[in-house]
Write a protein that holds these residues in place. Structure first.
Motif, PDB file in Angstrom:
ATOM      1  N   GLN A  15      -4.497  20.201   3.555  1.00  0.00           N
ATOM      2  CA  GLN A  15      -5.669  20.322   4.430  1.00  0.00           C
ATOM      3  C   GLN A  15      -5.938  19.007   5.143  1.00  0.00           C
ATOM      4  O   GLN A  15      -6.187  18.975   6.356  1.00  0.00           O
ATOM      5  N   ALA A  16      -5.869  17.898   4.396  1.00  0.00           N
ATOM      6  CA  ALA A  16      -6.099  16.591   5.002  1.00  0.00           C
ATOM      7  C   ALA A  16      -5.008  16.260   6.008  1.00  0.00           C
ATOM      8  O   ALA A  16      -5.287  15.721   7.099  1.00  0.00           O
ATOM      9  N   ALA A  17      -3.755  16.588   5.685  1.00  0.00           N
ATOM     10  CA  ALA A  17      -2.636  16.291   6.590  1.00  0.00           C
ATOM     11  C   ALA A  17      -2.749  17.077   7.893  1.00  0.00           C
ATOM     12  O   ALA A  17      -2.390  16.576   8.969  1.00  0.00           O
ATOM     13  N   LEU A  18      -3.249  18.302   7.814  1.00  0.00           N
ATOM     14  CA  LEU A  18      -3.397  19.124   9.026  1.00  0.00           C
ATOM     15  C   LEU A  18      -4.435  18.540   9.977  1.00  0.00           C
ATOM     16  O   LEU A  18      -4.390  18.797  11.191  1.00  0.00           O
ATOM     17  N   ALA A  19      -5.373  17.762   9.435  1.00  0.00           N
ATOM     18  CA  ALA A  19      -6.412  17.157  10.273  1.00  0.00           C
ATOM     19  C   ALA A  19      -5.939  15.877  10.960  1.00  0.00           C
ATOM     20  O   ALA A  19      -6.635  15.326  11.812  1.00  0.00           O
ATOM     21  N   ALA A  20      -4.766  15.391  10.583  1.00  0.00           N
ATOM     22  CA  ALA A  20      -4.282  14.109  11.098  1.00  0.00           C
ATOM     23  C   ALA A  20      -3.802  14.238  12.537  1.00  0.00           C
ATOM     24  O   ALA A  20      -3.111  15.192  12.890  1.00  0.00           O
ATOM     25  N   THR A  21      -4.165  13.275  13.360  1.00  0.00           N
ATOM     26  CA  THR A  21      -3.640  13.187  14.734  1.00  0.00           C
ATOM     27  C   THR A  21      -2.479  12.203  14.803  1.00  0.00           C
ATOM     28  O   THR A  21      -1.886  12.009  15.854  1.00  0.00           O
ATOM     29  N   GLY A  22      -2.194  11.581  13.691  1.00  0.00           N
ATOM     30  CA  GLY A  22      -1.076  10.648  13.577  1.00  0.00           C
ATOM     31  C   GLY A  22      -0.785  10.450  12.108  1.00  0.00           C
ATOM     32  O   GLY A  22      -1.246  11.209  11.261  1.00  0.00           O
ATOM     33  N   SER A  23      -0.053   9.425  11.785  1.00  0.00           N
ATOM     34  CA  SER A  23       0.244   9.156  10.380  1.00  0.00           C
ATOM     35  C   SER A  23       0.505   7.671  10.204  1.00  0.00           C
ATOM     36  O   SER A  23       0.586   6.915  11.172  1.00  0.00           O
ATOM     37  N   VAL A  24       0.611   7.298   8.953  1.00  0.00           N
ATOM     38  CA  VAL A  24       0.963   5.926   8.605  1.00  0.00           C
ATOM     39  C   VAL A  24       2.442   5.901   8.258  1.00  0.00           C
ATOM     40  O   VAL A  24       2.898   6.685   7.427  1.00  0.00           O
ATOM     41  N   ALA A  25       3.191   5.023   8.901  1.00  0.00           N
ATOM     42  CA  ALA A  25       4.631   4.946   8.649  1.00  0.00           C
ATOM     43  C   ALA A  25       4.879   4.416   7.241  1.00  0.00           C
ATOM     44  O   ALA A  25       4.501   3.286   6.907  1.00  0.00           O
ATOM     45  N   MET A  26       5.473   5.265   6.412  1.00  0.00           N
ATOM     46  CA  MET A  26       5.767   4.865   5.038  1.00  0.00           C
ATOM     47  C   MET A  26       7.152   5.371   4.674  1.00  0.00           C
ATOM     48  O   MET A  26       7.597   6.397   5.187  1.00  0.00           O
ATOM     49  N   GLU A  27       7.813   4.667   3.775  1.00  0.00           N
ATOM     50  CA  GLU A  27       9.171   5.042   3.389  1.00  0.00           C
ATOM     51  C   GLU A  27       9.369   4.871   1.890  1.00  0.00           C
ATOM     52  O   GLU A  27       8.892   3.905   1.290  1.00  0.00           O
ATOM     53  N   PHE A  28      10.060   5.832   1.280  1.00  0.00           N
ATOM     54  CA  PHE A  28      10.599   5.611  -0.063  1.00  0.00           C
ATOM     55  C   PHE A  28      11.770   4.632   0.062  1.00  0.00           C
ATOM     56  O   PHE A  28      12.372   4.496   1.140  1.00  0.00           O
ATOM     57  N   GLN A  29      12.095   3.999  -1.021  1.00  0.00           N
ATOM     58  CA  GLN A  29      13.276   3.143  -1.061  1.00  0.00           C
ATOM     59  C   GLN A  29      14.307   3.760  -1.995  1.00  0.00           C
ATOM     60  O   GLN A  29      13.989   4.134  -3.118  1.00  0.00           O
ATOM     61  N   LEU A  30      15.529   3.905  -1.507  1.00  0.00           N
ATOM     62  CA  LEU A  30      16.611   4.417  -2.349  1.00  0.00           C
ATOM     63  C   LEU A  30      17.252   3.245  -3.070  1.00  0.00           C
ATOM     64  O   LEU A  30      17.916   2.411  -2.459  1.00  0.00           O
ATOM     65  N   ALA A  31      17.024   3.177  -4.372  1.00  0.00           N
ATOM     66  CA  ALA A  31      17.536   2.054  -5.157  1.00  0.00           C
ATOM     67  C   ALA A  31      18.994   2.277  -5.531  1.00  0.00           C
ATOM     68  O   ALA A  31      19.493   3.410  -5.538  1.00  0.00           O
ATOM     69  N   GLU A  32      19.692   1.198  -5.847  1.00  0.00           N
ATOM     70  CA  GLU A  32      21.096   1.292  -6.246  1.00  0.00           C
ATOM     71  C   GLU A  32      21.266   2.066  -7.548  1.00  0.00           C
ATOM     72  O   GLU A  32      22.344   2.561  -7.846  1.00  0.00           O
ATOM     73  N   THR A  33      20.191   2.173  -8.307  1.00  0.00           N
ATOM     74  CA  THR A  33      20.239   2.915  -9.573  1.00  0.00           C
ATOM     75  C   THR A  33      20.032   4.415  -9.364  1.00  0.00           C
ATOM     76  O   THR A  33      19.745   5.142 -10.309  1.00  0.00           O
ATOM     77  N   ASN A  34      20.152   4.851  -8.113  1.00  0.00           N
ATOM     78  CA  ASN A  34      19.970   6.266  -7.750  1.00  0.00           C
ATOM     79  C   ASN A  34      18.529   6.738  -7.912  1.00  0.00           C
ATOM     80  O   ASN A  34      18.274   7.926  -8.071  1.00  0.00           O
ATOM     81  N   MET A  35      17.601   5.778  -7.851  1.00  0.00           N
ATOM     82  CA  MET A  35      16.188   6.137  -7.915  1.00  0.00           C
ATOM     83  C   MET A  35      15.588   6.218  -6.517  1.00  0.00           C
ATOM     84  O   MET A  35      15.933   5.435  -5.629  1.00  0.00           O
ATOM     85  N   ILE A  36      14.675   7.183  -6.349  1.00  0.00           N
ATOM     86  CA  ILE A  36      13.844   7.264  -5.149  1.00  0.00           C
ATOM     87  C   ILE A  36      12.547   6.536  -5.504  1.00  0.00           C
ATOM     88  O   ILE A  36      11.709   7.065  -6.246  1.00  0.00           O
ATOM     89  N   ASP A  37      12.417   5.322  -5.019  1.00  0.00           N
ATOM     90  CA  ASP A  37      11.321   4.455  -5.446  1.00  0.00           C
ATOM     91  C   ASP A  37      10.090   4.676  -4.572  1.00  0.00           C
ATOM     92  O   ASP A  37      10.134   4.516  -3.351  1.00  0.00           O
ATOM     93  N   TRP A  38       8.977   5.041  -5.206  1.00  0.00           N
ATOM     94  CA  TRP A  38       7.726   5.307  -4.502  1.00  0.00           C
ATOM     95  C   TRP A  38       6.851   4.056  -4.349  1.00  0.00           C
ATOM     96  O   TRP A  38       5.813   4.100  -3.685  1.00  0.00           O
ATOM     97  N   GLN A  39       7.236   2.928  -4.958  1.00  0.00           N
ATOM     98  CA  GLN A  39       6.353   1.754  -4.926  1.00  0.00           C
ATOM     99  C   GLN A  39       6.063   1.261  -3.505  1.00  0.00           C
ATOM    100  O   GLN A  39       4.917   0.887  -3.230  1.00  0.00           O
ATOM    101  N   PRO A  40       7.032   1.270  -2.572  1.00  0.00           N
ATOM    102  CA  PRO A  40       6.682   0.830  -1.218  1.00  0.00           C
ATOM    103  C   PRO A  40       5.577   1.678  -0.585  1.00  0.00           C
ATOM    104  O   PRO A  40       4.725   1.133   0.131  1.00  0.00           O
ATOM    105  N   LEU A  41       5.555   2.970  -0.857  1.00  0.00           N
ATOM    106  CA  LEU A  41       4.484   3.826  -0.340  1.00  0.00           C
ATOM    107  C   LEU A  41       3.153   3.441  -0.971  1.00  0.00           C
ATOM    108  O   LEU A  41       2.124   3.339  -0.281  1.00  0.00           O
ATOM    109  N   LEU A  42       3.173   3.233  -2.290  1.00  0.00           N
ATOM    110  CA  LEU A  42       1.942   2.899  -2.999  1.00  0.00           C
ATOM    111  C   LEU A  42       1.387   1.562  -2.533  1.00  0.00           C
ATOM    112  O   LEU A  42       0.172   1.431  -2.276  1.00  0.00           O
ATOM    113  N   ASP A  43       2.260   0.576  -2.388  1.00  0.00           N
ATOM    114  CA  ASP A  43       1.802  -0.751  -1.922  1.00  0.00           C
ATOM    115  C   ASP A  43       1.175  -0.645  -0.533  1.00  0.00           C
ATOM    116  O   ASP A  43       0.121  -1.240  -0.263  1.00  0.00           O
ATOM    117  N   ASN A  44       1.804   0.123   0.341  1.00  0.00           N
ATOM    118  CA  ASN A  44       1.297   0.305   1.706  1.00  0.00           C
ATOM    119  C   ASN A  44      -0.070   0.968   1.677  1.00  0.00           C
ATOM    120  O   ASN A  44      -1.017   0.529   2.355  1.00  0.00           O
TER     121      ASN A  44
END
Length: 790
Positions: A645-674
């Motif tokens: 519901q909140a996303a549908l109200a957005a007229t834009g977004s904040v550029a955020m990215e997961f980081q693909l770590a060498e350990t085959n992890m999809i790291d969410w910390q960059p999104l959280l820090d942002n």
């Protein structure tokens, strides 16, 4: 020149008017012979002029009845014999059952016209049906499908109905539920205290009057009882929520017709088509802005129907009883399953009386038995297609031909949204939705469904396949049954997220290796953690985990699922010290004392009752909690809906990215820090009430930003595996904003994209994935899904 042919037709060819269709087609082509139903399908023995015979065989598939589905037509030559006419023979049973059972179907236009026609024998009769509509699965006790093995067998046909039933030129020929006001089921209206107040048309009128006056009634439908109230009456809706113990979970509504629906919702052409289709599911469509107070009641809804979410579930009357009820109503009504909290859908008046008693103001009851319960199907439009979220009335039983196994296989499904599967020699079948088998009553119903399908198809499974989770009732039952079986029954256990991917592969008949994204709430992982954000290279027999979401703890296990703040705290502890977290002053922890935070920190350190999870669903829960969208979760999927519901109200977004770590992890910390940086810099609108518009704008941007980041991460991974089809499965992909974004992102790539359409991507599809696994194992098989060697 004359010739003779024997024709065997398999598929959904019983209870859909197939034999009279064959009869009329044979008469038109001046052919002689016979047609018969048995548990292997429809069989035609026919002879005549060879040109007419060839046309007859061609038109069998080209002009088949609308509710039929032909899977295979096998034709063999036979020597000519003496026969002068064409006949329909009495159905027979056989030891091998390969016929497909038709789902229940909503009222057809011809029957709708009959109940509106004062000259018709079926005028205003609430159980009018024909071979093109009406109950199927919910009344059948055995196959082949004949009246003697349905819940209608106790109703003796009157002479006019008997004539229609026996006339191959009548659309009610062998319509097994056929009846009329003289010989069939009847409706009654009973007070909440059990007093019978009215019968027939008076009962329907009295039920409608109770609804208009703000009352709550139970209504017996095709597959069970519903609770109903006036959808424009907020007091009635609030009372219904108390009865159901359902604080915020959205209710679905029934409206008289498509025009009434357009007052409430908007949607794509495909959504309107599916809403008005004969399957008649609940369709989740975009809510319109609340109409003015002076608007007609049918264009006004109580605010507590579906609070805070972007969609409204809408359905149209799908039985004659509902059609006749709406002749007395000028407004939408809430329609929700009639059962107490945690109980299965009621199918008998006694169950309604026991569970709900005088909590309801009346019951619109009837005496047509419900042999098998069946809930309403739920559908939505996402990723450019209508997709089933709950597969039941109108869609299930679901079957696919030619992908079965010589040895019968039973698939147990999962714990939530349970459904079972059965694989036979010529087809595999998925049952309707049963429910969450956490309580003893639903477990009994779940086992009853298994017994019913085994009885219908006259099989004793030789293999059984289930989830690996040792705590699932379905797993425990599978192990117990395998141990008790004689002769020995083989057992397969399939990893939960592998089964999610396999379910989509099964629906689309994919046998090659795919790049599967299994994003859901929770599932038993192979490494002792709780999975739910997995990227798997999957074949029907094996899988290899190539990426997974960075794990975080579920503080207190189930408590964390109900309290997203616990998940936020656990994620922060993976990245920051306790003192740093306290210094942030986040609003998500505003109700926590310092001692509570300290105690939860100790719980996090110890790991007691706090397993690690890689769940994308739980990450979405945490995001909703961080943004102040939810404090405590009232129902499954609430966080995702509020984020949507909140996303549908957005007229834009904040550029955020997961980081693909060498350990085959999809790291969410960059999104959280942002997100933390942006929240820290934002005005304190959430906590103090200042500048709420600015805060709402940031929340909507961050909500859409997360969904865009998930979609872009899927694209990034897919780029690295360009030769593999992409398969999307798991409950997270029920988020239509996310699925739309994924399809947009992947449209730029060469990978083919597959997601569930008729088979749900949630746990309701797990049994299909389990069957796809088991049917592709070597004869002696493995004990469970294992690593894929690339």
């Amino acid at each position: 020149m004359k010739q003779r042919r024997f024709i065997h037709i398999t598929g959904i060819v019983q209870g859909v008017g197939f034999r009279p269709f064959v009869y009329q087609l044979a008469i038109r082509h001046q052919l002689a012979g016979s047609v018969i139903n048995d548990s292997e399908g429809v069989k035609v023995d026919v002879q005549g002029d060879v040109d007419q015979l060839d046309e007859f065989i061609s038109e069998l598939t080209l002009q088949a009845p609308p509710l039929s589905r032909i899977d295979q037509v096998a034709v063999w030559p036979r020597p000519l014999h003496h026969v002068t006419s064409f006949a329909i023979e009495q159905s027979k049973g056989r030891s091998l059952t390969s016929v497909c059972l038709s789902p229940d179907q909503g009222i057809c236009e011809d029957c709708r016209a009959d109940i509106a026609d004062p000259t018709s024998r079926y005028y205003r009769y609430p159980f009018t049906n024909c071979t093109h509509c009406g109950p199927r699965y919910t009344i059948v006790e055995a196959l082949p499908y004949d009246r003697a093995v349905t819940g209608m067998r106790t109703f003796s046909l009157c002479q006019p109905c008997q004539q229609a039933y026996q006339n191959p030129l009548d659309r009610r020929y062998h319509a097994q539920p056929i009846s009329c006001d003289h010989c069939g089921p009847r409706v009654r209206y009973v007070s909440g205290s059990g007093e019978v107040l009215a019968h027939k048309a008076s009962a329907i009128a009295m039920a409608a009057r109770t609804l208009r006056q703000g009352g709550i009634i139970a209504i017996k439908g095709l597959g069970g009882f519903h609770l109903a109230c006036d959808a424009s009456n907020s007091d009635a809706v609030a009372r219904l929520r108390q009865i159901k113990r359902r604080q915020r979970k959205p209710f679905a509504v029934m409206v008289a017709n498509g025009d009434a629906a357009k007052q409430l919702v908007s949607g794509e052409a495909e959504e309107w088509d599916i809403l008005q289709s004969q399957a008649s599911p609940i369709v989740l469509m975009q809510k319109k802005v609340q109409m003015e107070k002076e608007a007609a009641p049918q264009s006004s809804l109580a605010a507590n129907i579906a609070p805070g979410v972007p969609y409204l579930g809408v359905m149209l009357p799908y039985t004659p009883l509902h059609v006749l009820l709406f002749e007395h109503l000028d407004r939408a009504i809430v329609l929700t399953s009639a059962n107490g909290s945690g109980m299965p859908m009621a199918t008998e008046f006694a169950e309604v009386s026991d569970q709900l008693g005088d909590l309801v103001d009346g019951v619109l009851d009837h005496n047509r038995p419900i042999v098998q319960p069946c809930d309403d199907s739920v559908v939505h439009f996402a990723g450019g297609k209508c997709r089933v979220m709950r597969m039941a009335r109108g869609y299930a039983p679901y079957s696919q031909p030619d992908n079965g196994s010589v040895r019968p296989i039973l698939a147990m499904g999962a714990q939530q949204k349970a459904a079972i599967g059965l694989s036979l020699a010529q087809q595999w079948i998925l049952s309707p939705y049963v429910g969450d088998i956490d309580d003893i009553d639903t477990q009994h119903r779940y086992l009853a469904v298994i017994r019913h399908f085994e009885s219908l198809y006259q099989v004793e499974p030789e293999q059984i396949v289930c989830d690996r989770h040792p705590g699932y009732v379905s797993t425990q039952y599978a192990i117990e049954r395998q141990q008790q079986a004689s002769p020995a029954m083989s057992l397969h256990q399939v990893q939960h997220h592998h089964a999610h991917i396999l379910a989509v592969m099964a629906e689309h008949k994919i046998k090659q290796t795919v790049l599967g994204f299994a994003f859901d709430g929770t599932g038993w992982g192979d490494d002792g953690t709780v999975w739910g954000g997995e990227v798997l290279l999957s074949s029907p027999r094996h899988f290899k985990q190539v990426f997974h979401l960075r794990p975080f703890r579920l503080l207190g296990g189930e408590q964390a699922i109900k309290s997203p703040a616990r998940i936020v705290f656990a994620m922060l502890l993976e990245c920051y010290t306790l003192s740093e977290i306290k210094a942030m002053g986040l609003a998500v922890f505003k109700a926590w004392s310092e001692s509570k935070m300290d105690n939860l920190f100790k719980l996090w350190q110890s790991g007691n009752s706090s397993p690690y999870t890689s769940s994308m669903g739980r990450l979405i829960d945490a995001w909703a909690g961080l943004l102040g969208l939810v404090d405590s979760v009232d129902y499954e999927g609430e966080c995702g809906l509020l984020l949507e519901q909140a996303a549908l109200a957005a007229t834009g977004s904040v550029a955020m990215e997961f980081q693909l770590a060498e350990t085959n992890m999809i790291d969410w910390q960059p999104l959280l820090d942002n997100a933390l940086s942006l929240l820290a810099a934002a005005p304190s609108g959430l906590s103090s009430g200042t500048q709420p518009d600015t805060w709402s704008l940031l929340v909507s941007f961050l909500s859409r930003g997360l969904l865009e980041a998930i979609a872009h991460n899927i694209k990034t991974v897919a780029v690295s595996f360009p030769t593999y089809p992409v398969v999307l499965s798991g409950g997270v992909f029920q988020n239509r904003v996310l699925l739309d974004l994924v399809y947009q992102q992947l449209s730029e790539l060469t990978n083919s994209i597959y997601c569930g359409e008729t088979i749900p991507v949630n746990d309701g599809g797990i049994a299909a994935g389990q069957l796809w696994y088991a049917t592709h194992q070597p004869e002696k098989g493995l004990s469970g899904s294992s690593a894929l060697h690339i």
